[in-house]
Write a protein that holds these residues in place. Structure first.
Motif, PDB file in Angstrom:
ATOM      1  N   GLN A 167       0.838  -1.190   0.000  1.00  0.00           N
ATOM      2  CA  GLN A 167       0.000   0.000   0.000  1.00  0.00           C
ATOM      3  C   GLN A 167       0.877   1.245   0.000  1.00  0.00           C
ATOM      4  O   GLN A 167       2.007   1.224   0.483  1.00  0.00           O
ATOM      5  CB  GLN A 167      -0.926   0.013   1.213  1.00  0.00           C
ATOM      6  CG  GLN A 167      -1.862  -1.181   1.279  1.00  0.00           C
ATOM      7  CD  GLN A 167      -2.793  -1.098   2.467  1.00  0.00           C
ATOM      8  OE1 GLN A 167      -3.013  -0.032   3.028  1.00  0.00           O
ATOM      9  NE2 GLN A 167      -3.349  -2.240   2.859  1.00  0.00           N
ATOM     10  N   ASN A 168       0.340   2.303  -0.562  1.00  0.00           N
ATOM     11  CA  ASN A 168       1.083   3.555  -0.648  1.00  0.00           C
ATOM     12  C   ASN A 168       0.658   4.509   0.455  1.00  0.00           C
ATOM     13  O   ASN A 168      -0.507   4.520   0.875  1.00  0.00           O
ATOM     14  CB  ASN A 168       0.839   4.225  -2.004  1.00  0.00           C
ATOM     15  CG  ASN A 168       1.438   3.431  -3.145  1.00  0.00           C
ATOM     16  OD1 ASN A 168       2.617   3.509  -3.424  1.00  0.00           O
ATOM     17  ND2 ASN A 168       0.595   2.644  -3.811  1.00  0.00           N
ATOM     18  N   THR A 169       1.604   5.300   0.902  1.00  0.00           N
ATOM     19  CA  THR A 169       1.301   6.320   1.900  1.00  0.00           C
ATOM     20  C   THR A 169       0.473   7.422   1.257  1.00  0.00           C
ATOM     21  O   THR A 169       0.909   8.053   0.292  1.00  0.00           O
ATOM     22  CB  THR A 169       2.590   6.919   2.476  1.00  0.00           C
ATOM     23  OG1 THR A 169       3.385   5.869   3.040  1.00  0.00           O
ATOM     24  CG2 THR A 169       2.281   7.948   3.541  1.00  0.00           C
ATOM     25  N   ALA A 170      -0.710   7.630   1.774  1.00  0.00           N
ATOM     26  CA  ALA A 170      -1.603   8.635   1.187  1.00  0.00           C
ATOM     27  C   ALA A 170      -1.148  10.035   1.571  1.00  0.00           C
ATOM     28  O   ALA A 170      -0.499  10.246   2.598  1.00  0.00           O
ATOM     29  CB  ALA A 170      -3.033   8.402   1.659  1.00  0.00           C
ATOM     30  N   SER A 171      -1.482  10.998   0.732  1.00  0.00           N
ATOM     31  CA  SER A 171      -1.185  12.389   1.059  1.00  0.00           C
ATOM     32  C   SER A 171      -2.111  12.863   2.173  1.00  0.00           C
ATOM     33  O   SER A 171      -3.114  12.215   2.485  1.00  0.00           O
ATOM     34  CB  SER A 171      -1.366  13.276  -0.176  1.00  0.00           C
ATOM     35  OG  SER A 171      -2.737  13.337  -0.531  1.00  0.00           O
ATOM     36  N   VAL A 172      -1.781  13.984   2.764  1.00  0.00           N
ATOM     37  CA  VAL A 172      -2.581  14.486   3.884  1.00  0.00           C
ATOM     38  C   VAL A 172      -3.989  14.875   3.447  1.00  0.00           C
ATOM     39  O   VAL A 172      -4.906  14.925   4.267  1.00  0.00           O
ATOM     40  CB  VAL A 172      -1.887  15.695   4.548  1.00  0.00           C
ATOM     41  CG1 VAL A 172      -0.619  15.272   5.256  1.00  0.00           C
ATOM     42  CG2 VAL A 172      -1.599  16.783   3.527  1.00  0.00           C
TER      43      VAL A 172
END
Length: 216
Positions: A167-172
């Protein structure tokens, strides 16, 4: 004996508005509003992205010389090419098996058909206005990217676990990671380009260069 003033009566608000409209400033300001809403929507709200083309269409309709611009627009192959892209979405309804998703995509994408109409028929933005919109894009990418990095550094273990799980780190702001990556890449190119503008002072030049390469 009462003094009689021979000065001309003040221009009414309606006359001033008519003059502003005839000069094309209403159309230009509406197009600027559409661009600002679109850029802000890219980083914060999908609703703004969907509404900005509608404001762009209003800008095209507010152009007092829209009829003169209509013939070149009809001959503009680029504008027709963009419009025909949405024809593919409509044609896909002939063979889709997932009608709810298809209707949702139509609802989301159809307002964007106003983009080629707005930029071809509305009064064009001035060079300074285009510079301001570009700076807004670079600033938005820098702020969202920087905030995303800070959130990652505050809890790196949890984010690394997500990455290990694929999974990718989502933006704020919750932007889809592929779209966010593309916008960061564009900002990296736009920053140096805008810094060479005659409207960029020394401070703005430094901030644009810094903002362009402040990426997660």
């Amino acid at each position: 004996m009462a003094l009689i003033s021979h000065s001309a009566p003040p221009t009414s608000s309606l006359s001033r508005l008519r003059q502003v409209w005839q000069q094309g400033r209403v159309s230009q300001y509406l197009l600027l509003l559409a661009c600002v809403a679109g850029v802000a929507g890219l980083f914060a709200s999908r609703a703004l992205v969907a509404l900005s083309p509608l404001v762009g269409v209003a800008a095209a309709l507010a152009n007092p010389k829209a009829q003169l611009a209509l013939v070149p627009w009809l001959r503009n192959k680029s504008a027709w090419g963009l419009a025909l892209l949405y024809l593919l979405l409509v044609v896909s309804g002939l063979y889709t098996e997932d009608w709810p998703v298809w209707k949702h995509q139509i609802y989301r994408q159809l307002p964007l058909i106003g983009v080629p109409l707005a930029f071809a028929l509305a009064v064009p933005l001035s060079a300074q206005q285009r510079y301001a919109v570009g700076c807004l894009f670079v600033a938005g990418a820098s702020l969202v990217g920087g905030a995303t990095v800070i959130r990652y550094l505050l809890n790196p273990l949890a984010n690394n676990e997500l990455i290990m799980m694929g999974q990718n780190t989502a933006s704020v702001t919750g932007i889809f990671h592929i779209h966010f990556g593309l916008m960061l890449a564009l900002a990296a190119y736009f920053g140096p380009l805008l810094s060479s503008s005659r409207y960029a002072g020394k401070v703005a030049q430094g901030l644009l260069i810094l903002g362009a390469f402040r990426r997660p």
